[in-house]
Motif scaffolding. Structure first.
Motif, PDB file in Angstrom:
ATOM      1  N   GLU A  80      -3.530  24.143   7.567  1.00  0.00           N
ATOM      2  CA  GLU A  80      -3.953  22.434   7.434  1.00  0.00           C
ATOM      3  C   GLU A  80      -3.601  21.731   8.684  1.00  0.00           C
ATOM      4  OE1 GLU A  80      -2.017  19.475   4.414  1.00  0.00           O
ATOM      5  OE2 GLU A  80      -2.462  21.103   3.497  1.00  0.00           O
ATOM      6  N   THR A  81      -4.924  21.186   8.903  1.00  0.00           N
ATOM      7  CA  THR A  81      -4.891  20.417  10.115  1.00  0.00           C
ATOM      8  C   THR A  81      -5.370  18.726   9.722  1.00  0.00           C
ATOM      9  OG1 THR A  81      -7.077  21.042  10.540  1.00  0.00           O
ATOM     10  CG2 THR A  81      -5.449  22.392  11.406  1.00  0.00           C
ATOM     11  N   THR A  82      -5.282  18.501   8.727  1.00  0.00           N
ATOM     12  CA  THR A  82      -5.946  17.192   8.287  1.00  0.00           C
ATOM     13  C   THR A  82      -4.916  16.533   7.230  1.00  0.00           C
ATOM     14  OG1 THR A  82      -7.836  15.713   7.898  1.00  0.00           O
ATOM     15  CG2 THR A  82      -7.655  17.592   7.024  1.00  0.00           C
ATOM     16  N   PHE A  83      -4.967  15.019   7.353  1.00  0.00           N
ATOM     17  CA  PHE A  83      -4.122  14.479   6.143  1.00  0.00           C
ATOM     18  C   PHE A  83      -4.669  13.021   6.203  1.00  0.00           C
ATOM     19  CE2 PHE A  83      -0.752  11.676   4.433  1.00  0.00           C
ATOM     20  CZ  PHE A  83      -0.401  12.318   3.531  1.00  0.00           C
ATOM     21  N   THR A  84      -5.085  12.465   4.874  1.00  0.00           N
ATOM     22  CA  THR A  84      -5.367  11.121   4.650  1.00  0.00           C
ATOM     23  C   THR A  84      -4.320  10.191   4.096  1.00  0.00           C
ATOM     24  OG1 THR A  84      -7.735  11.807   4.521  1.00  0.00           O
ATOM     25  CG2 THR A  84      -7.064   9.821   3.363  1.00  0.00           C
ATOM     26  N   HIS A  85      -4.147   9.285   4.843  1.00  0.00           N
ATOM     27  CA  HIS A  85      -2.864   8.133   4.375  1.00  0.00           C
ATOM     28  C   HIS A  85      -3.530   6.910   3.800  1.00  0.00           C
ATOM     29  CE1 HIS A  85       1.110   5.972   5.316  1.00  0.00           C
ATOM     30  NE2 HIS A  85       0.913   6.443   4.042  1.00  0.00           N
ATOM     31  N   PRO A  86      -3.655   6.930   2.233  1.00  0.00           N
ATOM     32  CA  PRO A  86      -4.670   5.815   1.766  1.00  0.00           C
ATOM     33  C   PRO A  86      -3.652   4.680   1.283  1.00  0.00           C
ATOM     34  CG  PRO A  86      -4.011   7.367  -0.021  1.00  0.00           C
ATOM     35  CD  PRO A  86      -3.218   7.721   1.340  1.00  0.00           C
ATOM     36  N   ASP A  87      -4.290   3.353   1.081  1.00  0.00           N
ATOM     37  CA  ASP A  87      -3.697   2.308   0.229  1.00  0.00           C
ATOM     38  C   ASP A  87      -2.499   1.612   1.086  1.00  0.00           C
ATOM     39  OD1 ASP A  87      -5.454   2.905  -2.022  1.00  0.00           O
ATOM     40  OD2 ASP A  87      -3.949   4.334  -2.923  1.00  0.00           O
ATOM     41  N   LEU A  88      -2.768   1.604   2.187  1.00  0.00           N
ATOM     42  CA  LEU A  88      -1.996   1.190   3.306  1.00  0.00           C
ATOM     43  C   LEU A  88      -1.708  -0.407   3.395  1.00  0.00           C
ATOM     44  CD1 LEU A  88      -2.791   3.281   6.284  1.00  0.00           C
ATOM     45  CD2 LEU A  88      -1.071   3.795   4.632  1.00  0.00           C
ATOM     46  N   MET A  89      -0.816  -0.917   3.713  1.00  0.00           N
ATOM     47  CA  MET A  89      -0.490  -2.390   3.826  1.00  0.00           C
ATOM     48  C   MET A  89      -1.498  -2.879   4.648  1.00  0.00           C
ATOM     49  SD  MET A  89       3.560  -2.979   4.166  1.00  0.00           S
ATOM     50  CE  MET A  89       3.475  -1.974   5.519  1.00  0.00           C
ATOM     51  N   PRO A  90      -2.120  -3.976   4.460  1.00  0.00           N
ATOM     52  CA  PRO A  90      -3.409  -4.583   5.604  1.00  0.00           C
ATOM     53  C   PRO A  90      -2.706  -5.009   6.814  1.00  0.00           C
ATOM     54  CG  PRO A  90      -3.011  -6.019   3.629  1.00  0.00           C
ATOM     55  CD  PRO A  90      -2.082  -4.655   3.231  1.00  0.00           C
ATOM     56  N   GLU A  91      -3.445  -5.137   7.837  1.00  0.00           N
ATOM     57  CA  GLU A  91      -3.259  -5.925   9.137  1.00  0.00           C
ATOM     58  C   GLU A  91      -1.742  -5.494   9.466  1.00  0.00           C
ATOM     59  OE1 GLU A  91      -3.967 -10.209   7.923  1.00  0.00           O
ATOM     60  OE2 GLU A  91      -5.906  -9.828   8.218  1.00  0.00           O
ATOM     61  N   THR A  92      -1.459  -3.981   9.541  1.00  0.00           N
ATOM     62  CA  THR A  92      -0.325  -3.689   9.906  1.00  0.00           C
ATOM     63  C   THR A  92      -0.414  -2.388  10.516  1.00  0.00           C
ATOM     64  OG1 THR A  92       0.884  -4.441   7.553  1.00  0.00           O
ATOM     65  CG2 THR A  92       1.878  -2.631   9.014  1.00  0.00           C
ATOM     66  N   SER A  93       0.517  -2.361  11.646  1.00  0.00           N
ATOM     67  CA  SER A  93       0.222  -1.190  12.616  1.00  0.00           C
ATOM     68  C   SER A  93       0.969  -0.083  12.207  1.00  0.00           C
ATOM     69  CB  SER A  93       0.761  -1.373  14.265  1.00  0.00           C
ATOM     70  OG  SER A  93      -0.108  -2.434  14.688  1.00  0.00           O
TER      71      SER A  93
END
Length: 243
Positions: A80-93
């Protein structure tokens, strides 16, 4: 993925410090190359490439400060070489890293949780059976970092203790592990996945099963962290709901 309280403290403690590299000649392998792409205003997709040998998998982690603490998102199998991180806090690093991990696994065992009343002669009313603990003698102190089979956990057993609970015990032969990974392959699934992260020197652990884990194969891995990627950072955009 479920993590014991002790294991969570371990993860937080490890996050803020450097990790020991795998026992390999310096410069023998290129570093993990990690790319983070903002695919939506509040969603990041990670991809990585790792040519190190003998890797058991990769730990995907994130933080909102480059110094941490880092939170585990996934223990990814080696293919496995990919991962998606969804629903993040907006305007955040968001800061990401991927670390390789190594280590041998025990033989796998098949366990069926039949449901109904408690099973297992050692079951107690306060569920003390589920507490992670060390019950065996001193470990043999073999290294998990050189690819040797000597540190492989042995004598893995799974005892059904409750309608949705299994106590696992094994013999510890490792002396430098960063912990243990309990891995499950539910019936009909092709691959093992990490379901619990356990402290070093623990050899008894109780798992509360999910419905699909009631009929499954299980194994335990003595593991050590290896080389890490460089940090990849992406700043999220505005919240789409505000538009």
């Amino acid at each position: 993925m479920r993590v014991s309280i002790l294991a969570l403290l371990l993860a937080l403690g490890l996050a803020g410090c450097g990790t020991r590299p795998a026992a390999r000649p310096p410069g023998a392998d290129p570093p993990i190359r990690l790319t983070a792409t903002l695919v939506k205003p509040t969603e990041v997709t990670l991809t990585w490439r790792d040519t190190q040998r003998g890797v058991a998998g990769h730990v995907v982690e994130f933080a909102t400060n480059p110094r941490g603490p880092y939170t585990v998102l996934r223990f990814a199998p080696p293919g496995e070489t990919t991962f998606t991180h969804p629903d993040l806090m907006p305007e955040t690093s968001f800061y990401y890293r991927v670390r390789a991990y190594y280590g041998p696994t025990s033989r796998s065992i098949d366990v069926t949780v039949p449901g109904g009343r408690r099973a297992g002669k050692d079951a107690t009313r306060d569920d003390d059976w589920a507490t992670p603990r060390h019950i065996g003698g001193p470990a043999d102190r073999h290294t998990v970092r050189d690819g040797s089979a000597a540190a492989t956990p042995t004598d893995l057993r799974g005892t059904v203790m409750a309608p949705n609970g299994i106590r696992f015990t094994w013999t510890d032969h490792a002396g430098d592990e960063d912990g243990y990974l309990l891995e499950s392959r539910p019936r009909g699934r092709p691959d093992f996945q990490v379901v619990a992260v356990i402290d070093p020197d623990i050899d008894s652990f109780g798992l509360i099963t999910l419905p699909e884990e009631r009929v499954a194969s299980y194994r335990v891995r003595a593991f050590a962290y290896g080389r890490s990627s460089d940090l990849a950072v992406r700043k999220t955009g505005a919240d789409p709901a505000d538009r």
